[in-house]
Design a protein around this motif. Structure first.
Motif, PDB file in Angstrom:
ATOM      1  N   GLU A 301      29.028  -2.142   8.036  1.00  0.00           N
ATOM      2  CA  GLU A 301      28.334  -2.763   9.180  1.00  0.00           C
ATOM      3  C   GLU A 301      28.727  -2.064  10.484  1.00  0.00           C
ATOM      4  O   GLU A 301      27.872  -1.757  11.314  1.00  0.00           O
ATOM      5  CB  GLU A 301      28.667  -4.266   9.277  1.00  0.00           C
ATOM      6  CG  GLU A 301      28.005  -5.129   8.231  1.00  0.00           C
ATOM      7  CD  GLU A 301      28.569  -4.924   6.822  1.00  0.00           C
ATOM      8  OE1 GLU A 301      29.765  -4.519   6.713  1.00  0.00           O
ATOM      9  OE2 GLU A 301      27.818  -5.128   5.845  1.00  0.00           O
ATOM     10  N   ASP A 302      30.040  -1.833  10.649  1.00  0.00           N
ATOM     11  CA  ASP A 302      30.509  -1.130  11.854  1.00  0.00           C
ATOM     12  C   ASP A 302      29.866   0.254  11.962  1.00  0.00           C
ATOM     13  O   ASP A 302      29.459   0.683  13.042  1.00  0.00           O
ATOM     14  CB  ASP A 302      32.037  -0.947  11.820  1.00  0.00           C
ATOM     15  CG  ASP A 302      32.777  -2.257  12.026  1.00  0.00           C
ATOM     16  OD1 ASP A 302      32.144  -3.222  12.492  1.00  0.00           O
ATOM     17  OD2 ASP A 302      33.985  -2.309  11.717  1.00  0.00           O
ATOM     18  N   LYS A 306      27.450   1.975  14.858  1.00  0.00           N
ATOM     19  CA  LYS A 306      27.817   3.233  15.526  1.00  0.00           C
ATOM     20  C   LYS A 306      26.690   4.259  15.417  1.00  0.00           C
ATOM     21  O   LYS A 306      26.317   4.901  16.408  1.00  0.00           O
ATOM     22  CB  LYS A 306      29.100   3.800  14.897  1.00  0.00           C
ATOM     23  CG  LYS A 306      29.556   5.115  15.528  1.00  0.00           C
ATOM     24  CD  LYS A 306      30.783   5.669  14.842  1.00  0.00           C
ATOM     25  CE  LYS A 306      31.164   7.031  15.368  1.00  0.00           C
ATOM     26  NZ  LYS A 306      31.672   7.035  16.747  1.00  0.00           N
ATOM     27  N   LEU A 307      26.139   4.403  14.211  1.00  0.00           N
ATOM     28  CA  LEU A 307      25.071   5.390  14.010  1.00  0.00           C
ATOM     29  C   LEU A 307      23.832   5.034  14.826  1.00  0.00           C
ATOM     30  O   LEU A 307      23.129   5.908  15.334  1.00  0.00           O
ATOM     31  CB  LEU A 307      24.724   5.517  12.525  1.00  0.00           C
ATOM     32  CG  LEU A 307      25.834   6.094  11.638  1.00  0.00           C
ATOM     33  CD1 LEU A 307      25.428   6.053  10.170  1.00  0.00           C
ATOM     34  CD2 LEU A 307      26.171   7.527  12.051  1.00  0.00           C
ATOM     35  N   SER A 308      23.571   3.750  14.954  1.00  0.00           N
ATOM     36  CA  SER A 308      22.432   3.303  15.755  1.00  0.00           C
ATOM     37  C   SER A 308      22.661   3.605  17.235  1.00  0.00           C
ATOM     38  O   SER A 308      21.766   4.094  17.933  1.00  0.00           O
ATOM     39  CB  SER A 308      22.213   1.805  15.551  1.00  0.00           C
ATOM     40  OG  SER A 308      21.203   1.339  16.413  1.00  0.00           O
ATOM     41  N   GLU A 309      23.876   3.337  17.693  1.00  0.00           N
ATOM     42  CA  GLU A 309      24.202   3.573  19.107  1.00  0.00           C
ATOM     43  C   GLU A 309      24.171   5.068  19.465  1.00  0.00           C
ATOM     44  O   GLU A 309      23.887   5.435  20.601  1.00  0.00           O
ATOM     45  CB  GLU A 309      25.594   3.001  19.432  1.00  0.00           C
ATOM     46  CG  GLU A 309      25.619   1.473  19.494  1.00  0.00           C
ATOM     47  CD  GLU A 309      27.034   0.915  19.640  1.00  0.00           C
ATOM     48  OE1 GLU A 309      28.005   1.690  19.437  1.00  0.00           O
ATOM     49  OE2 GLU A 309      27.163  -0.286  19.938  1.00  0.00           O
ATOM     50  N   GLU A 310      24.466   5.917  18.460  1.00  0.00           N
ATOM     51  CA  GLU A 310      24.561   7.356  18.732  1.00  0.00           C
ATOM     52  C   GLU A 310      23.398   8.134  18.120  1.00  0.00           C
ATOM     53  O   GLU A 310      23.501   9.341  17.878  1.00  0.00           O
ATOM     54  CB  GLU A 310      25.910   7.866  18.230  1.00  0.00           C
ATOM     55  CG  GLU A 310      27.061   7.127  18.909  1.00  0.00           C
ATOM     56  CD  GLU A 310      28.423   7.773  18.719  1.00  0.00           C
ATOM     57  OE1 GLU A 310      28.589   8.543  17.753  1.00  0.00           O
ATOM     58  OE2 GLU A 310      29.308   7.492  19.553  1.00  0.00           O
ATOM     59  N   ASN A 321      21.459   4.726  -0.622  1.00  0.00           N
ATOM     60  CA  ASN A 321      21.327   3.263  -0.496  1.00  0.00           C
ATOM     61  C   ASN A 321      22.212   2.701   0.620  1.00  0.00           C
ATOM     62  O   ASN A 321      22.875   1.690   0.455  1.00  0.00           O
ATOM     63  CB  ASN A 321      21.685   2.576  -1.828  1.00  0.00           C
ATOM     64  CG  ASN A 321      20.799   3.057  -2.957  1.00  0.00           C
ATOM     65  OD1 ASN A 321      19.634   3.374  -2.740  1.00  0.00           O
ATOM     66  ND2 ASN A 321      21.359   3.124  -4.151  1.00  0.00           N
ATOM     67  N   PHE A 322      22.213   3.412   1.738  1.00  0.00           N
ATOM     68  CA  PHE A 322      23.054   2.973   2.847  1.00  0.00           C
ATOM     69  C   PHE A 322      22.222   2.500   4.041  1.00  0.00           C
ATOM     70  O   PHE A 322      22.515   1.469   4.635  1.00  0.00           O
ATOM     71  CB  PHE A 322      23.989   4.115   3.278  1.00  0.00           C
ATOM     72  CG  PHE A 322      24.765   3.821   4.533  1.00  0.00           C
ATOM     73  CD1 PHE A 322      25.802   2.899   4.527  1.00  0.00           C
ATOM     74  CD2 PHE A 322      24.443   4.440   5.743  1.00  0.00           C
ATOM     75  CE1 PHE A 322      26.508   2.600   5.693  1.00  0.00           C
ATOM     76  CE2 PHE A 322      25.137   4.155   6.908  1.00  0.00           C
ATOM     77  CZ  PHE A 322      26.179   3.229   6.878  1.00  0.00           C
ATOM     78  N   ILE A 323      21.191   3.267   4.394  1.00  0.00           N
ATOM     79  CA  ILE A 323      20.486   2.989   5.649  1.00  0.00           C
ATOM     80  C   ILE A 323      19.024   3.410   5.519  1.00  0.00           C
ATOM     81  O   ILE A 323      18.689   4.291   4.716  1.00  0.00           O
ATOM     82  CB  ILE A 323      21.191   3.740   6.810  1.00  0.00           C
ATOM     83  CG1 ILE A 323      20.902   3.095   8.161  1.00  0.00           C
ATOM     84  CG2 ILE A 323      20.846   5.214   6.820  1.00  0.00           C
ATOM     85  CD1 ILE A 323      21.822   3.557   9.281  1.00  0.00           C
TER      86      ILE A 323
END
Length: 353
Positions: A301-302, A306-310, A321-323
């Motif tokens: 989740e963290d 982070k990936l969304s913010e960056e 099967n992660f995102i």
């Protein structure tokens, strides 16, 4: 649709022409339009491209051409443009400023402009200036309507209506200022990442080695950073990377490896290495040649946050099967026509200028 179909047909013919140049062999075939005029010339341009830029090995040049051969099928092109409103507005002059990090890296923009019914005013990188003008000339021969629609220049750009520019973060600032009064797509530098969980197979890591080492890691779709669970054991990762150990036989790569290793050791950074690849814990996304950065995560989740913010720094996320919109191991260098750089739909932009 008639005029657009002529353009589509021109690019399909170009794909058929390029099919003669593959990693297995370069072989002249029968019944290919204007082959006597262009086959030997393109073979020569490939040789010059490799001499002018030592990163453009024969293997990487032919890999790039094979990728475009596959992309330029009628089925792919029709699928790509199906939902776009092309050719309804007036033809404009679109300036395209290209990067030169991998062979034919600007071809997608070039194709997009011409398919959309516009004229292309192209400023190439000095690192990749041999192939595209030759292919542009081929297109003019198979579709005379394209004559006068393709211009290559080394001068200061002028007389254009819109611009598509790709460069570093520094040049992007310049582009944004210089082209502030024109419709534009301005791309900055991005990198690709892989998310590892510890569940990966031997095959996953061998596939990942393609994402890391293809084009010597110089592409924005090249994986330059790993996200790994805390206390991750890198042994399986290094075993998979060994698949590409012969890369160290390339003198330019070996020089970079030696140089960057020396810098790391003199700085007393903690690195792991296997004789041709170094890994270093680092929050940055852009790793030097012959090295890859990694960062630990505590929970998925963290990491997703982070990936969304960056996301502005990231081109591709390799995972299983992660995102959403993840790319499978080994597939970053096989984009489809509709896989847009930076997620910006070039055709929609071109249909609205």
């Amino acid at each position: 649709m008639g005029v657009i179909q002529n353009r589509i047909n021109a690019f399909i013919k170009l794909g058929v022409f390029l099919e003669q140049f593959s990693q297995k062999k370069i072989e002249k075939k029968e019944n290919i339009a204007h082959n006597d005029l262009f086959f030997d010339g393109f073979k020569h341009q490939l040789k010059i491209a490799g001499e002018n830029n030592k990163w453009f090995t024969n293997e990487n040049l032919l890999f790039a051409i094979e990728s475009w051969t596959k992309a330029l099928s009628e089925e792919n092109i029709q699928k790509w443009i199906a939902n776009e409103n092309l050719g309804t507005n007036t033809s404009k002059q679109v300036a395209v400023i290209m990067a030169g990090n991998i062979p034919l890296v600007g071809f997608h923009d070039f194709l997009s402009v011409l398919i959309s019914g516009h004229s292309a005013l192209v400023k190439q990188s000095s690192n990749d200036k041999n192939l595209l003008p030759f292919l542009g000339k081929y297109l003019e021969y198979v579709e005379p309507e394209l004559k006068g629609k393709i211009t290559f220049t080394e001068e200061k750009l002028s007389g254009f209506d819109a611009v598509i520019a790709t460069g570093s973060n520094n040049t992007a600032r310049y582009f944004e200022y210089y082209f502030k009064n024109k419709p534009s797509i301005i791309r900055k530098s991005r990198n690709s990442v892989a998310v590892l969980t510890g569940e990966e197979t031997k095959e996953d890591f061998e596939n990942l080695s393609d994402d890391v080492f293809r084009y010597f890691g110089l592409g924005c779709r090249s994986v330059s950073k790993l996200f790994v669970p805390r206390n991750y054991d890198f042994e399986s990762f290094f075993k998979g990377m060994y698949n590409k150990h012969e890369i160290i036989n390339n003198a330019k790569y070996a020089n970079n490896y030696d140089y960057n290793k020396t810098v790391y050791l003199m700085s007393e950074f903690d690195i792991l290495e296997n004789g041709f690849l170094m890994i270093k814990e680092d929050e940055s996304y852009t790793s030097p040649i012959a090295s890859i950065f990694y960062e630990y995560y505590d929970t998925t989740e963290d990491l997703k946050i982070k990936l969304s913010e960056e996301k502005e720094k990231i081109q591709c996320i390799v995972a299983r099967n992660f995102i959403e919109n993840e790319i499978a191991f080994g597939q970053t260098q096989h984009p489809e026509l509709w896989d847009y750089a930076d997620g910006v739909n070039t055709l929609t932009f071109l249909s609205e200028i």
